[in-house]
Design a protein around this motif. Sequence first.
Motif, PDB file in Angstrom:
ATOM      1  N   VAL A   1       0.791  -1.308   0.037  1.00  0.00           N
ATOM      2  CA  VAL A   1       0.180   0.112  -0.034  1.00  0.00           C
ATOM      3  C   VAL A   1       0.949   1.249  -0.137  1.00  0.00           C
ATOM      4  CG1 VAL A   1      -1.729   1.370   1.429  1.00  0.00           C
ATOM      5  CG2 VAL A   1      -2.045  -1.163   1.098  1.00  0.00           C
ATOM      6  N   PRO A   2       1.706   1.473   0.838  1.00  0.00           N
ATOM      7  CA  PRO A   2       2.807   2.482   0.724  1.00  0.00           C
ATOM      8  C   PRO A   2       3.198   2.646  -0.485  1.00  0.00           C
ATOM      9  CG  PRO A   2       3.175   1.220   2.880  1.00  0.00           C
ATOM     10  CD  PRO A   2       2.405   0.454   1.758  1.00  0.00           C
TER      11      PRO A   2
ATOM     12  N   SER B   1     -10.541  10.777  -6.743  1.00  0.00           N
ATOM     13  CA  SER B   1     -11.808  11.388  -6.169  1.00  0.00           C
ATOM     14  C   SER B   1     -11.351  11.344  -4.719  1.00  0.00           C
ATOM     15  CB  SER B   1     -13.050  10.470  -6.510  1.00  0.00           C
ATOM     16  OG  SER B   1     -12.986   9.383  -5.901  1.00  0.00           O
ATOM     17  N   PRO B   2     -12.262  12.357  -4.056  1.00  0.00           N
ATOM     18  CA  PRO B   2     -12.055  12.661  -2.749  1.00  0.00           C
ATOM     19  C   PRO B   2     -12.149  11.201  -1.843  1.00  0.00           C
ATOM     20  CG  PRO B   2     -13.035  14.504  -3.593  1.00  0.00           C
ATOM     21  CD  PRO B   2     -13.060  13.355  -4.704  1.00  0.00           C
ATOM     22  N   ASP B   3     -13.333  10.682  -2.463  1.00  0.00           N
ATOM     23  CA  ASP B   3     -13.608   9.163  -1.518  1.00  0.00           C
ATOM     24  C   ASP B   3     -12.661   8.287  -1.797  1.00  0.00           C
ATOM     25  OD1 ASP B   3     -15.875  10.493  -0.663  1.00  0.00           O
ATOM     26  OD2 ASP B   3     -17.313   9.378  -1.888  1.00  0.00           O
ATOM     27  N   THR B   4     -12.162   8.219  -3.099  1.00  0.00           N
ATOM     28  CA  THR B   4     -11.070   7.135  -3.367  1.00  0.00           C
ATOM     29  C   THR B   4      -9.719   7.419  -2.730  1.00  0.00           C
ATOM     30  OG1 THR B   4     -12.006   6.893  -5.489  1.00  0.00           O
ATOM     31  CG2 THR B   4      -9.795   6.075  -5.387  1.00  0.00           C
ATOM     32  N   ARG B   5      -9.352   8.642  -2.670  1.00  0.00           N
ATOM     33  CA  ARG B   5      -8.202   9.230  -2.021  1.00  0.00           C
ATOM     34  C   ARG B   5      -8.397   8.912  -0.288  1.00  0.00           C
ATOM     35  NH1 ARG B   5      -8.103  13.761  -4.110  1.00  0.00           N
ATOM     36  NH2 ARG B   5      -8.986  15.068  -2.397  1.00  0.00           N
ATOM     37  N   GLN B   6      -9.535   9.090   0.006  1.00  0.00           N
ATOM     38  CA  GLN B   6      -9.645   8.911   1.495  1.00  0.00           C
ATOM     39  C   GLN B   6      -9.619   7.412   1.712  1.00  0.00           C
ATOM     40  OE1 GLN B   6      -9.696  10.809   3.901  1.00  0.00           O
ATOM     41  NE2 GLN B   6      -9.973   9.168   5.480  1.00  0.00           N
TER      42      GLN B   6
ATOM     43  N   ALA C   1      -6.973   5.662   4.392  1.00  0.00           N
ATOM     44  CA  ALA C   1      -7.049   5.017   5.595  1.00  0.00           C
ATOM     45  C   ALA C   1      -6.133   3.769   5.495  1.00  0.00           C
ATOM     46  CB  ALA C   1      -8.694   4.603   5.603  1.00  0.00           C
ATOM     47  N   ARG C   2      -6.242   2.927   4.311  1.00  0.00           N
ATOM     48  CA  ARG C   2      -5.194   1.906   4.506  1.00  0.00           C
ATOM     49  C   ARG C   2      -3.805   2.122   4.553  1.00  0.00           C
ATOM     50  NH1 ARG C   2      -7.748  -2.673   2.079  1.00  0.00           N
ATOM     51  NH2 ARG C   2      -9.805  -2.213   0.827  1.00  0.00           N
TER      52      ARG C   2
ATOM     53  N   HIS D   1       1.060   2.125   7.765  1.00  0.00           N
ATOM     54  CA  HIS D   1       2.244   2.887   8.328  1.00  0.00           C
ATOM     55  C   HIS D   1       2.483   2.768   9.755  1.00  0.00           C
ATOM     56  CE1 HIS D   1       5.147   6.137   8.872  1.00  0.00           C
ATOM     57  NE2 HIS D   1       4.239   6.970   9.219  1.00  0.00           N
ATOM     58  N   LEU D   2       1.266   3.108  10.473  1.00  0.00           N
ATOM     59  CA  LEU D   2       1.313   3.052  12.078  1.00  0.00           C
ATOM     60  C   LEU D   2       1.984   1.584  12.528  1.00  0.00           C
ATOM     61  CD1 LEU D   2      -2.087   4.611  13.047  1.00  0.00           C
ATOM     62  CD2 LEU D   2       0.267   5.486  13.248  1.00  0.00           C
TER      63      LEU D   2
END
Length: 378
Positions: free
Chosen positions: A35-36, A50-55, A59-60, A65-66
């Motif tokens: 994912v990164p 799109s904003p939803d896709t970017r969000q 989130a993933r 990362h954490l």
Amino acid sequence: MLLNDEASAVACANRLTRHHGWDAAFELADLWNVVPNLRTRLRTLNVELSPDTRQSLFARFRRSHLATTLQARRGVVLCRYLEDQGIPVVAFKGLASIACAYQGAASERTIKDVDLLIRPADLEPCLKALQAAGMHLEDGGSLDDYLAFVRHSPGFAGNEAITVRGQGQPDLDVHWSFGPRPHPQFHPDAIVARAEAVTVFDTSIRVAAPADCLMLSAHHAMRETLAADQMLRDVLDAERWIALLEHQGRLTEALQHAELCHLDVPVRVLAEILVQRSGRPRIAPADAAVSRLAGLFELQVMEGPIAKDLTYLVDRHALRQIVSGFLGGWKRHLGQMAAFETQLTGQPVPLRDRLGVRLRQLRQLKAGRWRMLRTLVK
């Protein structure tokens, strides 16, 4: 999108947008632990989401990362702890990649566990020190039984390692051998001696030298039968290690060292995958074995991974390992196998079910794929 040239990657991104395929792409990136890498690549390509896709992607990424940062920080602390106990320990794979190939950016590379290399003579002191720090062996059984299982299990491909865990600690994979008869220059003692000191999270630890990291990425990719779900990060790491070695003017020396250690074919396979996908210049000629194995990677990208078990049918050494394991105590061997499968998949696989699946896969294998498997085993 991760491996191809810019034009192909952008075209792929545009197709995903038109066909509402981003959720499936993100799910696959999660499954393959990249994912990164995908997020960085999309930003480099200036792909508009799109904003939803970017969000959804963020989130993933945030979860990944954490988890990576937590594992890496805890791994660094344990490296320092073992060194202070007088046990030389060397980070490789994920932690070494973050420290050197990704220039300390834990936001660009996932790690699920921390891979550490020790000298074989340090195995017992290392495990005792980790147990004193509140960690325990993964299966909780006898160390002698586990070691016997590893030596008689072809799935390890000669690699000897053990998982150690503890509350509030990273998952550690402690390695002390990369094969039954490694070249002296690929023996853990030699790799530990060549290790380099780096500073990670303001702490000095040892990581494998770049040439060794490149070989270890290739070695891991081959152990995972070049199946993308397990070794795509090895391809991406190899691209970074090759670039770093080129920048240092040491790539030719690294390739000569890989040839000395009998790992030149695996290294050239990772490079050839990059050549075929992105068109980067070849670092060495591609012979029949290299082309065949790069083809095996592409085949599994398209059709899914080939079961490791099938390679045993063309590997006399693997068959001898299996027979020796059962003759040495089949109940203990089956018990260790069940514990290991539970660790990997959540439950053991009944022998009858395993054989049924393999027989169906065997009937579907074509001659060209058998040649690929024979080359992989060799």
